[in-house]
Design a protein around this motif. Structure first.
Motif, PDB file in Angstrom:
ATOM      1  N   GLU A  44     -27.259-125.860  22.636  1.00 51.22           N
ATOM      2  CA  GLU A  44     -27.351-127.050  21.785  1.00 51.22           C
ATOM      3  C   GLU A  44     -26.479-128.192  22.286  1.00 51.22           C
ATOM      4  O   GLU A  44     -25.375-127.981  22.778  1.00 51.22           O
ATOM      5  CB  GLU A  44     -26.909-126.635  20.370  1.00 51.22           C
ATOM      6  N   ILE A  45     -26.990-129.407  22.151  1.00 53.65           N
ATOM      7  CA  ILE A  45     -26.209-130.614  22.474  1.00 53.65           C
ATOM      8  C   ILE A  45     -26.250-131.523  21.243  1.00 53.65           C
ATOM      9  O   ILE A  45     -27.328-131.775  20.684  1.00 53.65           O
ATOM     10  CB  ILE A  45     -26.810-131.353  23.700  1.00 53.65           C
ATOM     11  N   GLY A  46     -25.094-132.019  20.829  1.00 53.65           N
ATOM     12  CA  GLY A  46     -25.030-132.958  19.708  1.00 53.65           C
ATOM     13  C   GLY A  46     -25.554-134.323  20.155  1.00 53.65           C
ATOM     14  O   GLY A  46     -25.254-134.772  21.262  1.00 53.65           O
ATOM     15  N   VAL A  47     -26.333-134.981  19.289  1.00 51.79           N
ATOM     16  CA  VAL A  47     -26.881-136.302  19.624  1.00 51.79           C
ATOM     17  C   VAL A  47     -26.707-137.223  18.409  1.00 51.79           C
ATOM     18  O   VAL A  47     -26.880-136.799  17.265  1.00 51.79           O
ATOM     19  CB  VAL A  47     -28.393-136.219  19.980  1.00 51.79           C
ATOM     20  N   LEU A  48     -26.364-138.482  18.652  1.00 48.78           N
ATOM     21  CA  LEU A  48     -26.087-139.471  17.603  1.00 48.78           C
ATOM     22  C   LEU A  48     -24.986-138.920  16.680  1.00 48.78           C
ATOM     23  O   LEU A  48     -24.234-138.033  17.071  1.00 48.78           O
ATOM     24  CB  LEU A  48     -27.348-139.856  16.830  1.00 48.78           C
ATOM     25  N   ASP A  49     -24.933-139.434  15.436  1.00 50.78           N
ATOM     26  CA  ASP A  49     -23.796-139.021  14.601  1.00 50.78           C
ATOM     27  C   ASP A  49     -23.953-137.662  13.922  1.00 50.78           C
ATOM     28  O   ASP A  49     -22.995-136.919  13.780  1.00 50.78           O
ATOM     29  CB  ASP A  49     -23.451-140.114  13.564  1.00 50.78           C
ATOM     30  N   HIS A  50     -25.188-137.312  13.518  1.00 55.98           N
ATOM     31  CA  HIS A  50     -25.377-136.012  12.847  1.00 55.98           C
ATOM     32  C   HIS A  50     -26.466-135.171  13.494  1.00 55.98           C
ATOM     33  O   HIS A  50     -26.864-134.145  12.940  1.00 55.98           O
ATOM     34  CB  HIS A  50     -25.760-136.226  11.375  1.00 55.98           C
ATOM     35  N   GLY A  51     -27.023-135.641  14.603  1.00 56.38           N
ATOM     36  CA  GLY A  51     -28.186-134.964  15.170  1.00 56.38           C
ATOM     37  C   GLY A  51     -27.831-133.956  16.242  1.00 56.38           C
ATOM     38  O   GLY A  51     -26.675-133.839  16.663  1.00 56.38           O
ATOM     39  N   PHE A  52     -28.846-133.227  16.673  1.00 54.42           N
ATOM     40  CA  PHE A  52     -28.681-132.291  17.788  1.00 54.42           C
ATOM     41  C   PHE A  52     -30.042-132.003  18.375  1.00 54.42           C
ATOM     42  O   PHE A  52     -31.079-132.255  17.745  1.00 54.42           O
ATOM     43  CB  PHE A  52     -28.028-130.972  17.326  1.00 54.42           C
TER      44      PHE A  52
ATOM     45  N   ALA B 282     -32.678-132.171  15.276  1.00 53.07           N
ATOM     46  CA  ALA B 282     -32.370-132.930  14.043  1.00 53.07           C
ATOM     47  C   ALA B 282     -32.231-134.380  14.470  1.00 53.07           C
ATOM     48  O   ALA B 282     -31.407-134.698  15.347  1.00 53.07           O
ATOM     49  CB  ALA B 282     -31.079-132.428  13.413  1.00 53.07           C
ATOM     50  N   MET B 283     -33.043-135.254  13.879  1.00 51.93           N
ATOM     51  CA  MET B 283     -33.040-136.660  14.298  1.00 51.93           C
ATOM     52  C   MET B 283     -33.408-137.546  13.116  1.00 51.93           C
ATOM     53  O   MET B 283     -34.055-137.072  12.169  1.00 51.93           O
ATOM     54  CB  MET B 283     -34.026-136.869  15.447  1.00 51.93           C
ATOM     55  N   PRO B 284     -33.015-138.839  13.148  1.00 49.90           N
ATOM     56  CA  PRO B 284     -33.403-139.741  12.067  1.00 49.90           C
ATOM     57  C   PRO B 284     -34.925-139.903  12.039  1.00 49.90           C
ATOM     58  O   PRO B 284     -35.587-139.780  13.076  1.00 49.90           O
ATOM     59  CB  PRO B 284     -32.728-141.066  12.437  1.00 49.90           C
TER      60      PRO B 284
ATOM     61  N   TYR C  41     -40.986-129.666  -0.221  1.00 48.44           N
ATOM     62  CA  TYR C  41     -40.575-128.319  -0.604  1.00 48.44           C
ATOM     63  C   TYR C  41     -39.070-128.259  -0.862  1.00 48.44           C
ATOM     64  O   TYR C  41     -38.612-127.563  -1.756  1.00 48.44           O
ATOM     65  CB  TYR C  41     -40.958-127.380   0.543  1.00 48.44           C
ATOM     66  N   SER C  42     -38.316-129.013  -0.050  1.00 52.03           N
ATOM     67  CA  SER C  42     -36.849-128.905  -0.109  1.00 52.03           C
ATOM     68  C   SER C  42     -36.211-130.262  -0.348  1.00 52.03           C
ATOM     69  O   SER C  42     -36.796-131.297  -0.006  1.00 52.03           O
ATOM     70  CB  SER C  42     -36.304-128.365   1.214  1.00 52.03           C
ATOM     71  N   ILE C  43     -34.991-130.237  -0.865  1.00 52.20           N
ATOM     72  CA  ILE C  43     -34.202-131.463  -1.045  1.00 52.20           C
ATOM     73  C   ILE C  43     -33.764-131.971   0.322  1.00 52.20           C
ATOM     74  O   ILE C  43     -33.320-131.191   1.166  1.00 52.20           O
ATOM     75  CB  ILE C  43     -32.957-131.154  -1.920  1.00 52.20           C
ATOM     76  N   VAL C  44     -33.906-133.266   0.538  1.00 48.74           N
ATOM     77  CA  VAL C  44     -33.474-133.849   1.802  1.00 48.74           C
ATOM     78  C   VAL C  44     -31.945-133.897   1.808  1.00 48.74           C
ATOM     79  O   VAL C  44     -31.325-134.304   0.824  1.00 48.74           O
ATOM     80  CB  VAL C  44     -34.057-135.280   1.970  1.00 48.74           C
ATOM     81  N   ARG C  45     -31.375-133.447   2.925  1.00 45.83           N
ATOM     82  CA  ARG C  45     -29.909-133.413   2.995  1.00 45.83           C
ATOM     83  C   ARG C  45     -29.316-134.807   3.123  1.00 45.83           C
ATOM     84  O   ARG C  45     -29.961-135.734   3.617  1.00 45.83           O
ATOM     85  CB  ARG C  45     -29.468-132.557   4.197  1.00 45.83           C
ATOM     86  N   ASP C  46     -28.054-134.932   2.733  1.00 45.71           N
ATOM     87  CA  ASP C  46     -27.332-136.206   2.740  1.00 45.71           C
ATOM     88  C   ASP C  46     -26.832-136.518   4.158  1.00 45.71           C
ATOM     89  O   ASP C  46     -25.647-136.421   4.439  1.00 45.71           O
ATOM     90  CB  ASP C  46     -26.149-136.045   1.759  1.00 45.71           C
ATOM     91  N   ARG C  47     -27.762-136.852   5.033  1.00 47.25           N
ATOM     92  CA  ARG C  47     -27.399-137.160   6.431  1.00 47.25           C
ATOM     93  C   ARG C  47     -28.151-138.414   6.843  1.00 47.25           C
ATOM     94  O   ARG C  47     -29.389-138.420   6.865  1.00 47.25           O
ATOM     95  CB  ARG C  47     -27.841-136.035   7.379  1.00 47.25           C
ATOM     96  N   PHE C  48     -27.403-139.447   7.162  1.00 50.89           N
ATOM     97  CA  PHE C  48     -28.016-140.724   7.543  1.00 50.89           C
ATOM     98  C   PHE C  48     -27.418-141.191   8.855  1.00 50.89           C
ATOM     99  O   PHE C  48     -26.219-141.042   9.092  1.00 50.89           O
ATOM    100  CB  PHE C  48     -27.753-141.786   6.461  1.00 50.89           C
TER     101      PHE C  48
END
Ligand SMILES: Cc1cc2nc3c(=O)[nH]c(=O)nc-3n(C[C@H](O)[C@H](O)[C@H](O)COP(=O)(O)OP(=O)(O)OC[C@H]3O[C@@H](n4cnc5c(N)ncnc54)[C@H](O)[C@@H]3O)c2cc1C
Length: 319
Positions: free
Chosen positions: A42-50, A115-117, A139-146
């Motif tokens: 895995e590589i982290g990308v942007l502020d909360h992505g990977f 995981a991406m915007p 189906y699921s609640i969207v997580r608090d990641r912007f």
């Protein structure tokens, strides 16, 4: 390719029916995992992505080889035994890439968890040859990641390219700094609606309705599987300077994950695709003119085409 050393015949089929003979062939060398035994890389990308490589075909290859071996194995079926002796794997892969003999590269498959915007996902999903399964906001609640770029990463609208925004605001200039800060304040206000999204779902609004108010900066996730040929096509388009910076960040991380997996293929891709330049007939004429001592002007009135030629001339060191 690896030699086959042992053959063993198993007879199958329903009782009384003619049996199917399954011939088991042992590899000459032990198999090794092209992901080195990892469950994900895995590589982290942007502020909360990977972006995480989660699977590959071939996952197992004979010791000392890489996923390049699947490309070579498939290619050799078209060239036969004769070629096998003269062309080593790297040379063959480079030949295939130069001559756009693409199907052998489809023999390798790669699967990523990303995981991406949402605005990045919208660009990414246009690459139709992949298999995708996305997180369901019904189906699921969207997580608090912007996604929230840093102040220094807020870009101006390009004057030459209507789709682009390459240049950052000059933070030393008060007016430009204020504009960049106003943009981030706007992003923050939009994101501040998230608790209301949550509370409305708690009050019984369906998740499929509540999500309508979420901004494009919210993160989504998917599994993305594609063959190597079309993955390289994705990289070619999304590593390009004309692609949006945020998707380029993912493409660049994807490239880093792929390089050790199929090193000869990625090297050939760098040499013959990424680092290559396509010249039109008009550009070739202009180039010939420049080489003969002329001005090297392109015979086109189109401003965009003329600008593109100027850019290529710069890369070629002409004129
Ligand atoms: C810088 C940039 C700007 C862009 N701007 C816009 C824009 O403003 N608006 C917009 O809508 N899109 C835009 N796009 C998306 C672009 O038009 C392509 O849809 C996207 O890049 C996917 O490319 P592709 O079709 O080659 O890839 P894939 O969908 O992966 O397809 C690969 C190849 O398979 C073949 N193929 C796949 N599906 C089909 C099919 N159904 N029929 C026939 N052949 C098929 C084609 O040969 C295709 O080239 C932009 C892309 C880039 C890189």
């Amino acid at each position: 390719m690896e030699a086959r050393v042992e053959a063993e015949v198993t007879r199958g089929g329903p009782a009384g029916a003619p049996g199917h003979e399954i011939r088991r062939v042992e590899p000459e060398r032990p198999w090794v995992d092209v992901m080195g035994g990892a469950s994900r890389l895995e590589i982290g990308v942007l502020d909360h992505g990977f972006i995480a490589l989660v699977d590959v075909m071939p996952r197992l290859v004979p010791q000392g080889q890489t996923a390049d071996s699947a490309v070579v194995r498939a290619a050799r079926v078209s060239y036969g035994e004769g070629t096998k002796k003269v062309s080593e794997d790297r040379g063959l892969i480079r030949y295939l890439m130069r001559h756009r003999h693409t199907t052998p590269f489809e023999m390798v498959e790669v699967a990523f968890h990303v995981a991406m915007p949402v605005f990045v996902a919208r660009q990414w999903i246009r690459h139709r040859t992949a298999n995708v399964n996305e997180y369901s906001a019904r189906y699921s609640i969207v997580r608090d990641r912007f996604y929230r770029p840093g102040l220094e990463a807020v870009r101006k609208q390009s004057a030459s390219n209507r789709q682009g925004g390459e240049e950052a605001f000059d933070l030393g200039d008060d007016q430009q700094r204020a504009t960049a800060e106003a943009f981030l304040a706007y992003i923050d206000r939009v994101e501040a609606g998230y608790p209301e999204y949550l509370s409305l779902t708690e009050r019984g609004v369906s998740r499929e309705m509540a999500r309508i108010g979420l901004p494009q900066s919210v993160y989504t996730e998917w599994y993305w599987k594609c063959d190597l040929h079309n993955t390289l096509r994705f990289l070619s388009l999304r590593l390009d300077a004309h692609a949006q910076l945020e998707i380029r960040a993912y493409a660049s991380a994807m490239m880093a994950l792929l390089e050790p997996l199929a090193p000869h293929t990625l090297e050939a891709f760098r040499d013959y695709e990424m680092g290559a330049m396509r010249l039109t007939r008009l550009e070739i004429e202009a180039l010939k003119d420049a080489m003969a001592g002329g001005a090297g002007e392109i015979a086109s009135e189109n401003k965009r085409e003329r600008a593109e030629w100027e850019e290529k001339k710069g890369r070629l060191g002409v004129g």
